[in-house]
Design a protein around this motif. Sequence first.
Motif, short mmCIF file in Angstrom:
data_model
loop_
_atom_site.label_atom_id
_atom_site.label_comp_id
_atom_site.label_asym_id
_atom_site.label_seq_id
_atom_site.Cartn_x
_atom_site.Cartn_y
_atom_site.Cartn_z
N LEU A 10 16.95 30.65 10.55
CA LEU A 10 16.46 30.50 11.79
C LEU A 10 16.30 31.70 12.74
N VAL A 18 7.45 31.91 14.57
CA VAL A 18 6.98 31.19 13.44
C VAL A 18 6.64 29.65 14.11
N GLY A 19 5.21 29.59 14.17
CA GLY A 19 4.83 28.15 14.86
C GLY A 19 4.65 27.30 13.76
N GLY A 20 4.96 25.97 14.02
CA GLY A 20 4.67 24.92 13.05
C GLY A 20 5.59 25.18 11.91
N HIS A 22 7.69 23.65 9.76
CA HIS A 22 7.79 22.54 9.19
C HIS A 22 6.84 22.23 8.02
N GLY A 48 14.01 20.23 19.14
CA GLY A 48 14.15 21.46 18.38
C GLY A 48 12.61 21.93 18.15
N CYS A 49 11.98 22.14 19.29
CA CYS A 49 10.51 22.42 19.70
C CYS A 49 10.07 23.66 19.22
N GLY A 50 10.94 24.66 18.70
CA GLY A 50 10.73 25.86 18.22
C GLY A 50 9.79 26.78 19.14
N ILE A 69 12.88 20.59 23.56
CA ILE A 69 14.27 21.04 23.75
C ILE A 69 14.46 22.19 22.46
N ILE A 97 20.38 19.17 20.87
CA ILE A 97 20.35 17.60 20.95
C ILE A 97 21.56 17.01 20.44
N GLU A 113 10.64 17.71 13.88
CA GLU A 113 10.07 18.42 12.80
C GLU A 113 10.85 19.46 12.13
N PHE A 118 19.38 20.80 10.41
CA PHE A 118 20.05 21.92 10.80
C PHE A 118 21.21 21.39 11.84
N VAL A 119 21.28 20.15 12.02
CA VAL A 119 22.33 19.88 12.97
C VAL A 119 23.37 18.83 12.23
C1 LIG Z 1 12.85 24.75 11.12
S1 LIG Z 1 12.82 25.02 12.91
C2 LIG Z 1 11.44 23.91 13.41
C3 LIG Z 1 10.79 24.29 14.84
C4 LIG Z 1 9.80 23.35 15.13
N1 LIG Z 1 10.05 22.04 15.18
C5 LIG Z 1 8.41 23.54 14.40
O1 LIG Z 1 8.00 22.70 13.58
O2 LIG Z 1 7.84 24.60 14.49
C6 LIG Z 1 14.19 24.37 13.70
C7 LIG Z 1 14.31 24.53 15.03
O3 LIG Z 1 15.47 23.70 15.48
C8 LIG Z 1 16.10 24.22 16.51
N2 LIG Z 1 17.69 23.82 16.54
C9 LIG Z 1 18.53 23.90 15.43
N3 LIG Z 1 19.70 23.59 16.11
C10 LIG Z 1 19.36 22.56 17.27
C11 LIG Z 1 20.09 21.93 18.17
N4 LIG Z 1 21.29 21.73 18.02
N5 LIG Z 1 19.40 21.55 19.29
C12 LIG Z 1 18.17 21.78 19.49
N6 LIG Z 1 17.64 22.46 18.56
C13 LIG Z 1 18.04 23.05 17.59
C14 LIG Z 1 16.08 25.69 16.05
O4 LIG Z 1 16.45 26.54 16.96
C15 LIG Z 1 14.65 25.69 15.36
O5 LIG Z 1 13.78 26.16 16.58
#
Ligand SMILES: C[S@@+](CC[C@H](N)C(=O)[O-])C[C@H]1O[C@@H](n2cnc3c(N)ncnc32)[C@H](O)[C@@H]1O
Length: 239
Positions: A10, A18-20, A22, A48-50, A69, A97, A113, A118-119
């Motif tokens: 992460l 890194v965008g997208g 997933h 987890g909008c990245g 978020i 979240i 996505e 991760f949570v």
């Molecule tokens: C694999 S990335 C995917 C990011 C985005 N959804 C995308 O597809 O590009 C996982 C994302 O989840 C976020 N994340 C991890 N734990 C989280 C939490 N408890 N609440 C909100 N976001 C979280 C990370 O910071 C990261 O940006």
Amino acid sequence: MVRIETSIYLDFLSKFGVGGAHPGGIQLTKEIFKSERITPATHILDVGCGTGQTAAYLASQYGAIVTGIDINPIMVEKAKTRMARYQLPVEIIQGSIENCPLKDETFDFIISESVLSFVNKPRTLIEIFRLLKKGGRFIANELTINQRIDLSNKKEITQFYGLDSLLMERDWINLLQRTGFRGIKIRKQEQLISHQKITPEFFYSDYIEPELYTIMNQHVYIMAKYQGVLDYRVFSCAK
Ligand SMILES: C[S@@+](CC[C@H](N)C(=O)[O-])C[C@H]1O[C@@H](n2cnc3c(N)ncnc32)[C@H](O)[C@@H]1O
């Protein structure tokens, strides 16, 4: 205070912006939303909008009212920069979240996505359920395993990505059903996760720790080593 449990993977995603990030990338996101009814009155939460690629797409393509978020401050800053650059009225919030500051029954759609992995999954799904309006829909594009794997392999994957568990399709379904979601539909891509051709998008931080430069290769190595085992599904369901 938001507690950040992160992993080197992460960290890599946020520093490289890194965008997208997933399976299927933004192309799959676009395809998924083609079959949903999104209008300028639709409230969408991107969990987890990245760096905000999906949130920006939903706001610009559909004019939807979008909130993103993310727990990671670097991701949040990059997402805010994106929205400002394209003058998109997307609200980006830093928070977890697992314990979300937003009100009950706010959203018509929630998308995650590659985030739930991760949570704390049960806790997060309860939050997502709470945030959805009655009749609202939840879409999750998440990592799965196609078969049970032994402990050392499991450890290699979970430690690298910073995951607490690896779920099979039926485990995800059980979790969603236990939370109260109904009408669960599953989309499985034929193409292996390791064979996908995704156009990457990067938004580099000014300083990147040298050890993060090897992470992309390690990710590719793990995807190749567990080809056919590591997979993903798109789950869509309703409240
Ligand atoms: C694999 S990335 C995917 C990011 C985005 N959804 C995308 O597809 O590009 C996982 C994302 O989840 C976020 N994340 C991890 N734990 C989280 C939490 N408890 N609440 C909100 N976001 C979280 C990370 O910071 C990261 O940006």
